[in-house]
Structures are given as structure tokens and as C-alpha cells.
Motif scaffolding. Sequence first.
Motif, PDB file in Angstrom:
ATOM      1  N   ARG A 395      43.396  34.570  43.624  1.00 35.16           N
ATOM      2  CA  ARG A 395      44.458  35.560  43.481  1.00 35.16           C
ATOM      3  C   ARG A 395      45.513  35.390  44.574  1.00 35.16           C
ATOM      4  O   ARG A 395      45.303  34.665  45.555  1.00 35.16           O
ATOM      5  CB  ARG A 395      43.868  36.977  43.560  1.00 35.16           C
ATOM      6  CG  ARG A 395      43.051  37.363  42.341  1.00 35.16           C
ATOM      7  CD  ARG A 395      42.503  38.768  42.463  1.00 35.16           C
ATOM      8  NE  ARG A 395      41.886  39.194  41.207  1.00 35.16           N
ATOM      9  CZ  ARG A 395      42.522  39.831  40.247  1.00 35.16           C
ATOM     10  NH1 ARG A 395      43.810  40.126  40.376  1.00 35.16           N
ATOM     11  NH2 ARG A 395      41.908  40.195  39.136  1.00 35.16           N
ATOM     12  N   HIS A 396      46.634  36.090  44.393  1.00 32.93           N
ATOM     13  CA  HIS A 396      47.684  36.104  45.402  1.00 32.93           C
ATOM     14  C   HIS A 396      47.296  37.078  46.516  1.00 32.93           C
ATOM     15  O   HIS A 396      46.613  38.082  46.292  1.00 32.93           O
ATOM     16  CB  HIS A 396      49.023  36.527  44.786  1.00 32.93           C
ATOM     17  CG  HIS A 396      49.531  35.575  43.751  1.00 32.93           C
ATOM     18  ND1 HIS A 396      49.962  34.296  44.055  1.00 32.93           N
ATOM     19  CD2 HIS A 396      49.671  35.694  42.401  1.00 32.93           C
ATOM     20  CE1 HIS A 396      50.349  33.686  42.955  1.00 32.93           C
ATOM     21  NE2 HIS A 396      50.173  34.507  41.932  1.00 32.93           N
ATOM     22  N   ILE A 399      48.273  43.471  48.559  1.00 33.20           N
ATOM     23  CA  ILE A 399      47.489  44.700  48.619  1.00 33.20           C
ATOM     24  C   ILE A 399      48.023  45.661  47.562  1.00 33.20           C
ATOM     25  O   ILE A 399      49.210  46.000  47.581  1.00 33.20           O
ATOM     26  CB  ILE A 399      47.567  45.346  50.022  1.00 33.20           C
ATOM     27  CG1 ILE A 399      46.980  44.390  51.078  1.00 33.20           C
ATOM     28  CG2 ILE A 399      46.813  46.667  50.050  1.00 33.20           C
ATOM     29  CD1 ILE A 399      47.085  44.909  52.488  1.00 33.20           C
ATOM     30  N   PRO A 400      47.222  46.105  46.589  1.00 31.17           N
ATOM     31  CA  PRO A 400      45.811  45.771  46.394  1.00 31.17           C
ATOM     32  C   PRO A 400      45.629  44.400  45.735  1.00 31.17           C
ATOM     33  O   PRO A 400      46.539  43.884  45.105  1.00 31.17           O
ATOM     34  CB  PRO A 400      45.321  46.897  45.488  1.00 31.17           C
ATOM     35  CG  PRO A 400      46.519  47.266  44.688  1.00 31.17           C
ATOM     36  CD  PRO A 400      47.695  47.112  45.609  1.00 31.17           C
ATOM     37  N   LEU A 401      44.409  43.872  45.885  1.00 32.69           N
ATOM     38  CA  LEU A 401      44.115  42.560  45.310  1.00 32.69           C
ATOM     39  C   LEU A 401      43.989  42.606  43.789  1.00 32.69           C
ATOM     40  O   LEU A 401      44.229  41.602  43.119  1.00 32.69           O
ATOM     41  CB  LEU A 401      42.817  42.003  45.904  1.00 32.69           C
ATOM     42  CG  LEU A 401      42.920  41.299  47.263  1.00 32.69           C
ATOM     43  CD1 LEU A 401      41.547  40.954  47.786  1.00 32.69           C
ATOM     44  CD2 LEU A 401      43.789  40.067  47.164  1.00 32.69           C
ATOM     45  N   PHE A 402      43.628  43.755  43.231  1.00 31.24           N
ATOM     46  CA  PHE A 402      43.414  43.852  41.793  1.00 31.24           C
ATOM     47  C   PHE A 402      43.750  45.266  41.339  1.00 31.24           C
ATOM     48  O   PHE A 402      43.840  46.198  42.148  1.00 31.24           O
ATOM     49  CB  PHE A 402      41.958  43.522  41.429  1.00 31.24           C
ATOM     50  CG  PHE A 402      40.964  44.499  41.990  1.00 31.24           C
ATOM     51  CD1 PHE A 402      40.451  45.516  41.210  1.00 31.24           C
ATOM     52  CD2 PHE A 402      40.545  44.414  43.312  1.00 31.24           C
ATOM     53  CE1 PHE A 402      39.537  46.430  41.715  1.00 31.24           C
ATOM     54  CE2 PHE A 402      39.642  45.316  43.832  1.00 31.24           C
ATOM     55  CZ  PHE A 402      39.133  46.318  43.037  1.00 31.24           C
ATOM     56  N   SER A 403      43.950  45.403  40.050  1.00 31.43           N
ATOM     57  CA  SER A 403      44.220  46.717  39.471  1.00 31.43           C
ATOM     58  C   SER A 403      42.934  47.296  38.902  1.00 31.43           C
ATOM     59  O   SER A 403      41.998  46.563  38.564  1.00 31.43           O
ATOM     60  CB  SER A 403      45.284  46.621  38.373  1.00 31.43           C
ATOM     61  OG  SER A 403      44.820  45.821  37.306  1.00 31.43           O
ATOM     62  N   SER A 404      42.899  48.611  38.783  1.00 28.48           N
ATOM     63  CA  SER A 404      41.681  49.282  38.325  1.00 28.48           C
ATOM     64  C   SER A 404      41.374  48.997  36.862  1.00 28.48           C
ATOM     65  O   SER A 404      40.244  49.189  36.413  1.00 28.48           O
ATOM     66  CB  SER A 404      41.820  50.795  38.538  1.00 28.48           C
ATOM     67  OG  SER A 404      42.971  51.285  37.852  1.00 28.48           O
ATOM     68  N   GLN A 405      42.358  48.521  36.072  1.00 29.71           N
ATOM     69  CA  GLN A 405      42.123  48.254  34.650  1.00 29.71           C
ATOM     70  C   GLN A 405      41.431  46.913  34.405  1.00 29.71           C
ATOM     71  O   GLN A 405      40.949  46.665  33.298  1.00 29.71           O
ATOM     72  CB  GLN A 405      43.446  48.275  33.867  1.00 29.71           C
ATOM     73  CG  GLN A 405      44.086  49.650  33.722  1.00 29.71           C
ATOM     74  CD  GLN A 405      44.800  50.102  34.981  1.00 29.71           C
ATOM     75  OE1 GLN A 405      45.150  49.261  35.811  1.00 29.71           O
ATOM     76  NE2 GLN A 405      45.022  51.401  35.114  1.00 29.71           N
ATOM     77  N   GLU A 406      41.390  46.052  35.389  1.00 30.87           N
ATOM     78  CA  GLU A 406      40.823  44.718  35.197  1.00 30.87           C
ATOM     79  C   GLU A 406      39.308  44.790  35.108  1.00 30.87           C
ATOM     80  O   GLU A 406      38.652  45.522  35.857  1.00 30.87           O
ATOM     81  CB  GLU A 406      41.245  43.800  36.341  1.00 30.87           C
ATOM     82  CG  GLU A 406      42.736  43.498  36.347  1.00 30.87           C
ATOM     83  CD  GLU A 406      43.107  42.515  37.435  1.00 30.87           C
ATOM     84  OE1 GLU A 406      42.919  41.297  37.215  1.00 30.87           O
ATOM     85  OE2 GLU A 406      43.579  42.947  38.489  1.00 30.87           O
ATOM     86  N   ARG A 407      38.755  43.993  34.193  1.00 35.04           N
ATOM     87  CA  ARG A 407      37.306  43.992  33.978  1.00 35.04           C
ATOM     88  C   ARG A 407      36.580  43.291  35.110  1.00 35.04           C
ATOM     89  O   ARG A 407      35.494  43.694  35.512  1.00 35.04           O
ATOM     90  CB  ARG A 407      37.001  43.308  32.648  1.00 35.04           C
ATOM     91  CG  ARG A 407      35.510  43.202  32.315  1.00 35.04           C
ATOM     92  CD  ARG A 407      35.305  42.771  30.876  1.00 35.04           C
ATOM     93  NE  ARG A 407      33.906  42.505  30.572  1.00 35.04           N
ATOM     94  CZ  ARG A 407      33.377  41.296  30.544  1.00 35.04           C
ATOM     95  NH1 ARG A 407      34.139  40.234  30.784  1.00 35.04           N
ATOM     96  NH2 ARG A 407      32.102  41.130  30.236  1.00 35.04           N
TER      97      ARG A 407
END
Length: 413
Positions: A395-396, A399-407
Amino acid sequence: MAVVSSSAFAVSSSARRLAARSVDNPSAAAVSRPAPQQLIKDLANSGSSEYNKGWTDENGVEDSRLVAQLRNIALAAEDRKEMHAIIGVQRDNWNKLCHTTVNMTTIAAAILSAMNSSFSMSVAAFLLNSSAAGFMFLASKYQPSQLAEEQRTAARFHKLLARDIHNTLLIDPRLRKNAHLYMKEVMAKLEALELAFPLPLKPNGLEKFPKTVTPSILGPKANLSKTEVLPTADANNNSTNGWTQTREEDLKLTAEKLKSSDIQIYLQQARNKELANKTLAILAPVLTATAALLSLLTACNCNWPATATTSTTTKLGIHLLPLANLISSICSIAAVGCSSFSNGGQIGMIFELYRNCAGYYEEMEQEIQTTIRLPVSQREHGELFHQKIALQLGRHDCIPLFSSQERKIGKLF
């Protein structure tokens, strides 16, 4: 006292020369930078008591004994990488040889069973099916494709450990983790890799069909009994070592997501592949052994002519010989299909691959958990650590590293 006075004299002389150059050439003074050792001494004089994190002495000189110990560990990791790479090639050759031998032998036995018209053909089919059943049993027990994947993975992680040590020794000591903690960490990683990927097949070889599928252990376990340390705990220091509460919270959420999502996904995939591989590993030798028994039955009965004095049971057996040959041939062909799908499709290697992916993410999660429980001054620089985790996840660095919708959070696999 003599060393201190001589160092002070050298520093003052350097300062006078720099001041003289700045008077003569103001542009040169604008681009001049203090020497690294002088910069470390300035940090020491400014009240930052842990400026070197145990990597250098009070004069800014690197601990040569510590560096030599780390280089020895890197050398051992590189040597083990070469050993695992060589054995991985050998076991991959085992897989190819076993797969080719079993398939050719079983196909020849199937042809002889289908064309069976004499005692010699029946005996030949029996011998070929028997030898194929033996090879399939050994291949099912040791899983050559899985053995090769184990060694490839071991070579990769030993190489990664050696590179990590070399890269750590190249960067500024103030950006590294505490020297004592880093030494313990790399030693624990080397020992964990030796246990996770043993070289011999017996007696310490990995179980090919474990009752409980767990991730590969690629590093030391985090001590979760320790409490987490927030960056504000080092408020007396001039710097938080690149750590902020936002960055630490993002890494904490990343560790929780890895544990609850990515690791479980790959473990479930590994369980599915293990079930399929176990089924094929049992089915292929059983089918070949059945074909061998039918060929033996045919060999024992093919020379009995049906006469008037022949019993009803014997006559029935003689008339069923073509059916036995047909079933024997079908079993041999089915065994070739199971063996091709299991060994040629390398189901064991795929199982090991998924298990290692789970271990990769678990090792990352444990590293985050260990780091956020250290005092901020003893950690690796916060920005560099966050970037390293982001790159390892594919990932790039944001911040944040990921979103809450991602599995799932990992993007590499």
C-alpha cells in the motif's frame, strides 16, 4: 581529560575555519552542514540522553563489537539462505521425477490391463501398478512440491533477514530501534526460521497434514502482557522519534485488521487446500493398489480354460476376467488423474503457500504489537516504521492505511 581537550580543540578549530569560510563566501556557509559525529554530540549536549539508542558511545563512535555481531548474524542468515535454495532445487527435481515416473508407470499398466490376453501381460500390469502404488504412497507422505515450497520460502526469509541487518547498519543510528532490542529481535527471528523450516525430512520435518492448520512462525511472539506506550509518554524529550498518537492508532488498527481478516482468510484457504490434498493423497495409492490386485487376480485365472469339468464358480471367474481387466484399467487411469492433479497441480505447494502468507501477516502483526509496547525513545523511527509496514502490505504510505469498507488490508497476495 586529554581526549576531551583534544576533541574540544578540534571542534573549536573546525568552528573557526567554518566561520572564516562563511565570511569569505556566504553562499558556502548557506549550504554547509555539520558533520554527523558533531551533530550527534550536539544532540547529546542538548539533553537527549538516548540520542544514540545504544549504537554509539558518548563521542558518537559506533560500537564496532555490536556491528561485528550483527554482521555475523547476517552472514549466518545468508549461508542458510544458500543451503535452503540448494535443497529447494533438489526437492523440486524430486517432485518432477516422481510425477513423471508415476504417471508413465501407471499409464503403461493401464494399457497392459486393457490389452490383457496372456499371463505375462497380467504379471507385468501387476508389477507396474504395484510400483506405481509405492511411488504414490511416498509422494503422498512427503509431498515433494510442498517440500520445495518450504525451502524456497525459507531461502526468501533468510535473505530478507540478512538484507534487513545490512540496511539497518546503513541508516542513521537515531532512526534505528534500540541496539539491544534489535539484537535480540534478529537472533529470535533466525531461531524461529530454523524451527519453521527444518532442513532434514526426519525426524523434525514439518507435518504435511496437520490436525490444526496454523500460520508459519516467522518471528518472535509479542508479549501482549505489556501495556501500550503512547508517544506522549516521552514528553520530556525534545523529539517523539517520529511517533504521533495518530500514527500509532493507525498501526494499532492495522494490526487488529490483519489478525481478524487477512490471517483468517489465508488460514481458511490453507484448510481447504489441505482437505483436497489429503483426499487425493489417499485416493491415488488406493486406486493403484486396487488395479494391482485386479491384475494379480487376472494373472492367477487367465490360464484356466473353461471345460466341462470346470466348476460353476471357476467358470464365473473366467467369464469375469474381461470385466476385471476393464476395472483395473479404469482404476489406473483414475489414479493418473488424481496424481496429476495432486502432484502436477502442486496442491501441497499451494497449501504451504497459503500457510506462509498467513505467517507473513502474523509476523507483521506481532512486530506492530511489540513496537507499540516499547518506550518511544527505543523504537524505530515512527515515519520509517509506518512506511515499512505500508510497503510490506503493498500500500501507499498514508494515514489511514486502509478504509473500514475493505475486506482485507494486504494487497500483495
